[in-house]
Design a protein around this motif. Structure first.
Motif, mmCIF file in Angstrom:
data_model
loop_
_atom_site.group_PDB
_atom_site.id
_atom_site.type_symbol
_atom_site.label_atom_id
_atom_site.label_comp_id
_atom_site.label_asym_id
_atom_site.label_seq_id
_atom_site.Cartn_x
_atom_site.Cartn_y
_atom_site.Cartn_z
ATOM 1 N N LYS A 190 33.849 10.067 8.034
ATOM 2 C CA LYS A 190 32.437 9.710 8.077
ATOM 3 C C LYS A 190 31.657 10.873 8.650
ATOM 4 O O LYS A 190 32.099 11.523 9.595
ATOM 5 C CB LYS A 190 32.214 8.475 8.951
ATOM 6 C CG LYS A 190 32.758 7.211 8.352
ATOM 7 C CD LYS A 190 32.485 6.009 9.216
ATOM 8 C CE LYS A 190 33.125 4.793 8.560
ATOM 9 N NZ LYS A 190 33.283 3.688 9.473
ATOM 10 N N ILE A 191 30.502 11.130 8.063
ATOM 11 C CA ILE A 191 29.571 12.095 8.614
ATOM 12 C C ILE A 191 28.306 11.306 8.947
ATOM 13 O O ILE A 191 27.764 10.611 8.098
ATOM 14 C CB ILE A 191 29.255 13.221 7.614
ATOM 15 C CG1 ILE A 191 30.528 13.996 7.315
ATOM 16 C CG2 ILE A 191 28.161 14.131 8.156
ATOM 17 C CD1 ILE A 191 30.369 15.072 6.272
ATOM 18 N N GLY A 249 30.133 7.686 -0.494
ATOM 19 C CA GLY A 249 29.112 6.648 -0.476
ATOM 20 C C GLY A 249 28.643 6.353 0.924
ATOM 21 O O GLY A 249 29.028 7.012 1.890
ATOM 22 N N ALA A 250 27.808 5.353 1.026
ATOM 23 C CA ALA A 250 27.222 4.951 2.300
ATOM 24 C C ALA A 250 28.121 3.953 3.016
ATOM 25 O O ALA A 250 28.825 3.174 2.381
ATOM 26 C CB ALA A 250 25.856 4.328 2.066
ATOM 27 N N ALA A 303 30.169 1.232 0.268
ATOM 28 C CA ALA A 303 30.040 1.283 -1.188
ATOM 29 C C ALA A 303 30.348 2.715 -1.603
ATOM 30 O O ALA A 303 29.673 3.636 -1.167
ATOM 31 C CB ALA A 303 28.637 0.882 -1.618
ATOM 32 N N LEU A 304 31.385 2.920 -2.424
ATOM 33 C CA LEU A 304 31.848 4.268 -2.757
ATOM 34 C C LEU A 304 31.996 4.434 -4.263
ATOM 35 O O LEU A 304 32.336 3.483 -4.968
ATOM 36 C CB LEU A 304 33.198 4.533 -2.092
ATOM 37 C CG LEU A 304 33.266 4.353 -0.580
ATOM 38 C CD1 LEU A 304 34.697 4.479 -0.094
ATOM 39 C CD2 LEU A 304 32.377 5.362 0.116
ATOM 40 N N GLY A 341 26.566 6.155 8.187
ATOM 41 C CA GLY A 341 26.427 7.463 7.572
ATOM 42 C C GLY A 341 27.041 7.506 6.201
ATOM 43 O O GLY A 341 27.075 6.514 5.484
ATOM 44 N N VAL A 342 27.544 8.674 5.852
ATOM 45 C CA VAL A 342 28.169 8.902 4.560
ATOM 46 C C VAL A 342 29.680 8.939 4.757
ATOM 47 O O VAL A 342 30.182 9.628 5.642
ATOM 48 C CB VAL A 342 27.681 10.234 3.946
ATOM 49 C CG1 VAL A 342 28.406 10.525 2.636
ATOM 50 C CG2 VAL A 342 26.181 10.187 3.723
ATOM 51 N N SER A 343 30.396 8.183 3.935
ATOM 52 C CA SER A 343 31.860 8.161 4.000
ATOM 53 C C SER A 343 32.440 8.912 2.821
ATOM 54 O O SER A 343 31.879 8.918 1.724
ATOM 55 C CB SER A 343 32.388 6.728 3.967
ATOM 56 O OG SER A 343 32.165 6.100 5.184
#
Length: 171
Positions: A83-84, A119-120, A134-135, A161-163
């Motif tokens: 995760k970022i 995704g988020a 959701a990716l 964040g973004v995964s």
């Protein structure tokens, strides 16, 4: 036991939407299934994520997954999820479950889910926690892990964040 019950409940909550997307036909070959219509439900991806410490701006954890195709065939995958964004705290093992659909015609089987997904994501836990992811991705960006994953785990953590999920065919 409570964790598995939460994952099961989250997966069942997603079933009606997934069922509607699953009413298309598949063409079978000896080892693979070809999904010709977009948004076909191909199966379920269930993952176990190692526990760890979230750093302020991100984290990376090992993951082992099992993809259960609609035909009943099971494939195992291994990889990592990172995760970022905001990710602060400590977590124990976490369990995620996604409905896998295709975004375009795609073959299924023989490691077809291997690749990168982005995704988020958001999750929180105080003791027992819940989250959503959701990716979209795969080797040709032709799979979606959706509509949202059910996540259940333990710890004291907040993340958003973004995964990025990386999968390789396992043993």
């Amino acid at each position: 036991m409570k964790t598995m019950m939460l994952v099961t409940a989250a997966s069942l909550a997603l079933a009606p939407a997934a069922f509607a997307a699953s009413q298309h036909h598949h063409h079978r070959t000896a080892k693979t299934v070809v999904a010709n219509e977009p948004r076909e439900r191909l199966g379920t991806l269930n993952c176990q994520i190692d526990g760890g410490i979230g750093l302020l701006i991100g984290s990376k954890k090992n993951v082992t997954c099992e993809f259960r195709q609609r035909s009943g065939k099971v494939e195992r995958y291994a990889g990592s999820i990172g995760k970022i964004g905001l990710d602060v705290g400590i977590t124990g093992k976490t369990y995620m479950s996604w409905v896998v659909v295709n975004t375009q015609p795609a073959r299924v089987g023989d490691g077809a889910l291997a690749g990168s997904y982005v995704g988020a994501s958001a999750s929180a836990s105080v003791g027992i926690g819940l989250g959503a992811n959701a990716l979209v991705g795969g080797s040709a960006k032709n799979f979606a892990l959706q509509p949202l994953s059910g996540e259940a785990g333990t710890g004291l953590n907040v993340a958003a964040g973004v995964s990025r999920l990386q999968l390789q065919l396992g043993s």
